[in-house]
Design a protein around this motif. Structure first.
Motif, mmCIF file in Angstrom:
data_model
loop_
_atom_site.group_PDB
_atom_site.id
_atom_site.type_symbol
_atom_site.label_atom_id
_atom_site.label_comp_id
_atom_site.label_asym_id
_atom_site.label_seq_id
_atom_site.Cartn_x
_atom_site.Cartn_y
_atom_site.Cartn_z
ATOM 1 N N UNK A 77 0.760 -1.237 0.109
ATOM 2 C CA UNK A 77 0.128 0.067 0.033
ATOM 3 C C UNK A 77 0.874 1.141 0.023
ATOM 4 N N UNK A 78 1.817 1.215 0.909
ATOM 5 C CA UNK A 78 2.618 2.403 1.062
ATOM 6 C C UNK A 78 3.706 2.920 -0.254
ATOM 7 N N UNK A 79 3.884 1.600 -1.054
ATOM 8 C CA UNK A 79 4.496 1.908 -2.335
ATOM 9 C C UNK A 79 3.726 2.586 -3.285
ATOM 10 N N UNK A 80 2.336 1.897 -3.330
ATOM 11 C CA UNK A 80 1.507 2.781 -4.325
ATOM 12 C C UNK A 80 1.006 4.154 -4.199
ATOM 13 N N UNK A 81 1.413 4.528 -2.689
ATOM 14 C CA UNK A 81 0.827 6.075 -2.556
ATOM 15 C C UNK A 81 1.511 6.943 -2.785
ATOM 16 N N UNK A 82 1.059 8.032 -3.564
ATOM 17 C CA UNK A 82 1.967 9.118 -4.324
ATOM 18 C C UNK A 82 2.223 10.342 -2.955
ATOM 19 N N UNK A 83 3.334 10.915 -3.085
ATOM 20 C CA UNK A 83 3.569 11.640 -1.838
ATOM 21 C C UNK A 83 2.913 12.852 -1.893
ATOM 22 N N UNK A 84 2.226 13.170 -3.096
ATOM 23 C CA UNK A 84 1.196 14.459 -2.933
ATOM 24 C C UNK A 84 -0.119 14.084 -2.683
ATOM 25 N N UNK A 85 -0.427 12.984 -2.240
ATOM 26 C CA UNK A 85 -1.787 12.447 -1.839
ATOM 27 C C UNK A 85 -2.119 12.844 -0.534
ATOM 28 N N UNK A 86 -3.353 13.111 -0.325
ATOM 29 C CA UNK A 86 -3.826 13.426 1.293
ATOM 30 C C UNK A 86 -4.741 11.899 1.068
ATOM 31 N N UNK A 87 -4.061 11.320 2.190
ATOM 32 C CA UNK A 87 -4.659 9.809 2.304
ATOM 33 C C UNK A 87 -5.654 9.292 3.284
ATOM 34 N N UNK A 88 -6.862 9.147 2.862
ATOM 35 C CA UNK A 88 -7.950 8.651 3.733
ATOM 36 C C UNK A 88 -7.824 7.340 3.820
ATOM 37 N N UNK A 89 -7.702 6.643 5.170
ATOM 38 C CA UNK A 89 -7.614 5.416 5.419
ATOM 39 C C UNK A 89 -9.011 5.013 5.742
ATOM 40 N N UNK A 90 -9.642 3.761 5.147
ATOM 41 C CA UNK A 90 -10.939 3.298 5.580
ATOM 42 C C UNK A 90 -10.488 2.349 6.746
ATOM 43 N N UNK A 91 -11.023 2.790 8.119
ATOM 44 C CA UNK A 91 -10.700 1.835 9.131
ATOM 45 C C UNK A 91 -11.894 2.019 10.038
ATOM 46 N N UNK A 92 -12.244 0.918 10.620
ATOM 47 C CA UNK A 92 -13.217 0.909 11.597
ATOM 48 C C UNK A 92 -13.115 1.857 12.798
ATOM 49 N N UNK A 93 -11.988 2.152 13.211
ATOM 50 C CA UNK A 93 -11.748 2.914 14.273
ATOM 51 C C UNK A 93 -11.707 4.706 13.995
ATOM 52 N N UNK A 94 -12.036 4.913 12.656
ATOM 53 C CA UNK A 94 -12.192 6.147 11.921
ATOM 54 C C UNK A 94 -13.059 6.950 12.291
ATOM 55 N N UNK A 95 -13.469 8.237 12.030
ATOM 56 C CA UNK A 95 -14.594 9.097 12.253
ATOM 57 C C UNK A 95 -15.561 8.642 11.245
ATOM 58 N N UNK A 96 -16.823 8.764 11.794
ATOM 59 C CA UNK A 96 -17.806 8.474 10.923
ATOM 60 C C UNK A 96 -18.456 9.642 10.313
ATOM 61 N N UNK A 97 -18.815 10.027 9.156
ATOM 62 C CA UNK A 97 -19.568 11.157 8.820
ATOM 63 C C UNK A 97 -20.901 10.803 8.236
ATOM 64 N N UNK A 98 -21.740 11.846 7.963
ATOM 65 C CA UNK A 98 -22.830 11.435 7.065
ATOM 66 C C UNK A 98 -22.469 11.879 5.634
ATOM 67 N N UNK A 99 -23.396 11.350 4.668
ATOM 68 C CA UNK A 99 -23.087 11.808 3.341
ATOM 69 C C UNK A 99 -22.717 13.583 2.929
ATOM 70 N N UNK A 100 -23.571 14.251 3.524
ATOM 71 C CA UNK A 100 -23.528 15.564 3.678
ATOM 72 C C UNK A 100 -21.946 16.005 4.185
ATOM 73 N N UNK A 101 -21.640 15.623 5.568
ATOM 74 C CA UNK A 101 -20.290 15.876 6.072
ATOM 75 C C UNK A 101 -19.076 15.466 5.067
ATOM 76 N N UNK A 102 -19.431 14.381 4.307
ATOM 77 C CA UNK A 102 -18.301 13.577 3.600
ATOM 78 C C UNK A 102 -18.286 14.904 2.466
ATOM 79 N N UNK A 103 -19.248 15.162 1.825
ATOM 80 C CA UNK A 103 -19.329 16.356 0.820
ATOM 81 C C UNK A 103 -18.561 17.590 1.238
ATOM 82 N N UNK A 104 -19.178 18.031 2.428
ATOM 83 C CA UNK A 104 -18.312 19.355 2.795
ATOM 84 C C UNK A 104 -16.851 19.013 3.227
ATOM 85 N N UNK A 105 -16.400 17.875 3.353
ATOM 86 C CA UNK A 105 -15.058 17.589 4.003
ATOM 87 C C UNK A 105 -14.387 17.625 2.648
ATOM 88 N N UNK A 106 -14.821 16.930 1.424
ATOM 89 C CA UNK A 106 -13.927 17.091 0.252
ATOM 90 C C UNK A 106 -14.034 18.259 -0.329
#
Length: 159
Positions: free
Chosen positions: A63-92
């Motif tokens: 995974x780390x080899x595939x990630x570009x240095x310029x990328x903002x990385x969002x890991x999908x992880x069960x312990x991450x923060x949950x958002x509504x669809x509207x919150x994800x839209x605003x975040x992006x």
């Protein structure tokens, strides 16, 4: 904005392939989308904790080899923060307005993500406290990114 989805494992079932193709096509109107499939580590059905950590570590290196240095990385992880669809839209949208031109979403294998991947991640996103097959998460992620774009642009989309 460029969106990359880095995921462990190949989609074998035609129904997952068809769903990913459909949402990829829809998203292509708004973003340059790249999906990078990485090989999952072959592992026995029952493993010790040490064997599980070794599998996650090897997948994490890929995974780390595939990630570009310029990328903002969002890991999908069960312990991450949950958002509504509207919150994800605003975040992006906030990321795009703030100058982020490349977002990479990371979907791990069946054992999750290695600590090194979580350390590299700029954000941990959770879709639910439940566990989902990583093939299904790819479809759900693409649908939600598409939905976020429709919300941002105030375009109609099925609710």
């Amino acid at each position: 904005m460029r969106i990359t989805v880095v995921c462990v494992g190949k989609l074998k079932e035609k129904y997952w392939q068809a769903a990913v193709a459909e949402y990829s096509k829809r998203l292509s109107r708004y973003h340059k989308l790249e999906i990078i499939e990485l090989a999952d580590e072959k592992a026995p059905e029952t493993m010790s904790q040490a064997q599980e950590e070794e599998v996650k570590q090897k997948e994490g290196e890929r995974i780390l080899k595939a990630l570009k240095d310029d990328a903002f990385v969002m890991a999908l992880a069960i312990e991450g923060k949950m958002m509504t669809s509207e919150e994800l839209s605003a975040f992006l949208e906030k990321k795009a307005v703030g100058g982020v031109s490349h977002i990479a979403f990371v979907i791990g294998g069946s054992l999750g993500l290695a600590p090194a991947v979580m350390k590299r991640a700029d954000y941990a996103l959770s879709f639910s406290p439940m566990t989902f097959p990583h093939q299904m998460m790819r479809v759900v992620l693409l649908e939600q990114v598409y939905r976020a774009e429709k919300i941002r642009r105030k375009e109609p989309y099925h609710k």
